[in-house]
Design an enzyme around this catalytic site. Structure first.
Site, PDB file in Angstrom:
ATOM      1  N   CYS A 250       1.172  -0.862  -0.468  1.00  0.00           N
ATOM      2  CA  CYS A 250       0.056  -0.079  -0.498  1.00  0.00           C
ATOM      3  C   CYS A 250       0.644   0.632  -0.033  1.00  0.00           C
ATOM      4  CB  CYS A 250      -0.890  -0.119   1.209  1.00  0.00           C
ATOM      5  SG  CYS A 250      -2.475   1.346   0.619  1.00  0.00           S
ATOM      6  N   HIS A 334      -3.595  -5.120  -0.477  1.00  0.00           N
ATOM      7  CA  HIS A 334      -3.073  -6.002   1.041  1.00  0.00           C
ATOM      8  C   HIS A 334      -3.491  -7.190   0.329  1.00  0.00           C
ATOM      9  CE1 HIS A 334      -2.970  -2.172   3.359  1.00  0.00           C
ATOM     10  NE2 HIS A 334      -3.897  -1.938   3.170  1.00  0.00           N
ATOM     11  N   GLU A 336      -2.553  -9.265   2.802  1.00  0.00           N
ATOM     12  CA  GLU A 336      -2.760  -9.450   4.437  1.00  0.00           C
ATOM     13  C   GLU A 336      -4.434  -9.650   4.404  1.00  0.00           C
ATOM     14  OE1 GLU A 336      -3.924  -5.731   5.240  1.00  0.00           O
ATOM     15  OE2 GLU A 336      -2.118  -6.502   4.064  1.00  0.00           O
TER      16      GLU A 336
END
Length: 362
Positions: A250, A334, A336
């Site tokens: 990001c 992202h 994650e």
């Protein structure tokens, strides 16, 4: 309903939208943006990348599963992405006062009130989202009949300095020494790294990590304009002159792009959702990703030794870059998740594999 007091959302172009209050009955200003995620509001609201923003949720019903119970594992929350709510305000169509979930501990309204964050519901979020798509993200404020405040552009502030950790913190005792530069890191990034046998050193955004002994460097997500992070960019430029593996997510890709000599620009309305399609360049592999950003790397200005890694299939913007010969790469989305799909979590494994390779050559 908990609170039927009237409040108003006022946009910079003069648009005024009346609604009802939930959360804190107060005024707040910020940048009005929208997210098309269907679930995950506790994770989104605690994501530091939303700092300074008034968030419009397009999903029609919000609040029906409450807010999860706070539990601390490995010195971070097991359910939330940070220790506080970072948005400046929340705008929804229908707010559900009644909630039901096995892990819920309080209502969304109670949670927002505890963090002094105003909410407004009974709003035509479809109209508002179409307006933001056509005209772009704009400044706005939530005001009450008795409390008004001026508009404020959060992108003029160093938001990263507001959300970064205060000092150096250590986690885990694994075989790989990883330094995490905290520009507003989400907790699930820390979880994903700790699950992969690392010794993690988390440092503030302006910390000179080049003085540390480490095997790999991680650049976190974070809010606002990446050009405000001059100190981070300077330290990263030094690291890029070496050959230790570096992975960014990001804001991390934007910092890497600036440190290598490239440039960034502000998107019209950003990418904020759990359903952003990206394609790995040079292949037909496509992934659905979670995203939250308002700036992007300009691919046209990347130095010759760098190349694109992923692209956004909606608008063609940069979603990943990598160095052609050194173990440096970063993505705009992202992997994650939290919330959202975990299709690309394998990138953490790729990063640790590059760390293993680096260590084997030393």
């Amino acid at each position: 309903m908990e609170n039927t007091k009237l409040v108003k959302l006022v946009l910079a172009d003069g648009t005024e939208i009346e609604g009802k209050s939930f959360g804190a009955y107060t005024a707040s200003a910020g940048e009005v943006v929208f997210s098309t995620a269907m679930t995950g509001y506790p994770e989104n609201l605690t994501d530091p990348s939303f700092r300074g923003q008034i968030l419009v949720l397009t999903y029609p019903m919000v609040g029906n599963y409450g807010v999860p119970m706070e539990q601390i594992e490995q010195d971070i929350s097991s359910a939330l992405e940070s220790s506080q709510v970072h948005i400046s305000g929340l705008v929804v169509s229908y707010y559900s006062e009644e909630y039901n979930h096995w892990n819920a501990s309080q209502s969304l309204s109670e949670w927002l009130a505890a963090h002094d964050i105003p909410g407004i519901y009974d709003v035509d979020t479809r109209f508002l989202t179409k307006k933001l798509r056509e005209e772009g993200a704009m400044l706005g404020k939530i005001v009450t009949p008795d409390h008004d405040i001026p508009l404020h552009d959060p992108n003029e502030d160093n938001l990263v300095a507001q959300v970064s950790v205060d000092g150096v913190k250590h986690y885990g005792s694994g075989k790989h020494k990883i330094v995490l530069v905290d520009c507003g890191v989400k907790n699930n990034i820390i979880r994903c790294l700790l699950e992969r046998d690392v010794e993690l050193t988390r440092v503030p955004w302006d910390y000179d990590f080049n003085q540390l002994d480490y095997d790999g460097l991680f650049l976190s997500n974070g809010p606002g304009d990446p050009t405000t992070c001059e100190k981070t960019i300077g330290h990263l430029r030094t690291a890029l002159a070496g050959d230790k593996p570096i992975f960014g997510i990001c804001l991390g890709i934007q910092l890497m792009g600036l440190a290598c000599g490239g440039s960034t620009y502000k998107l019209k309305y950003g990418h904020r959702s759990h359903n952003q399609p990206v394609r790995q360049l040079g292949t037909n592999k496509c992934y659905v990703t979670s995203q939250n950003h308002g700036f992007a790397v300009d691919m046209k200005n990347l130095p010759a030794e760098w190349e694109g890694l992923f692209e956004n299939l909606n608008d063609g913007t940069c979603e990943g870059i990598r160095h052609k010969t050194k173990p440096f790469f970063a993505v705009q989305f992202h992997p994650e998740a939290a919330g959202g799909p975990v299709d690309t979590e394998y990138l953490f494994d790729d990063f640790l594999a590059s760390v293993e390779t680096y260590k084997s050559t030393k």
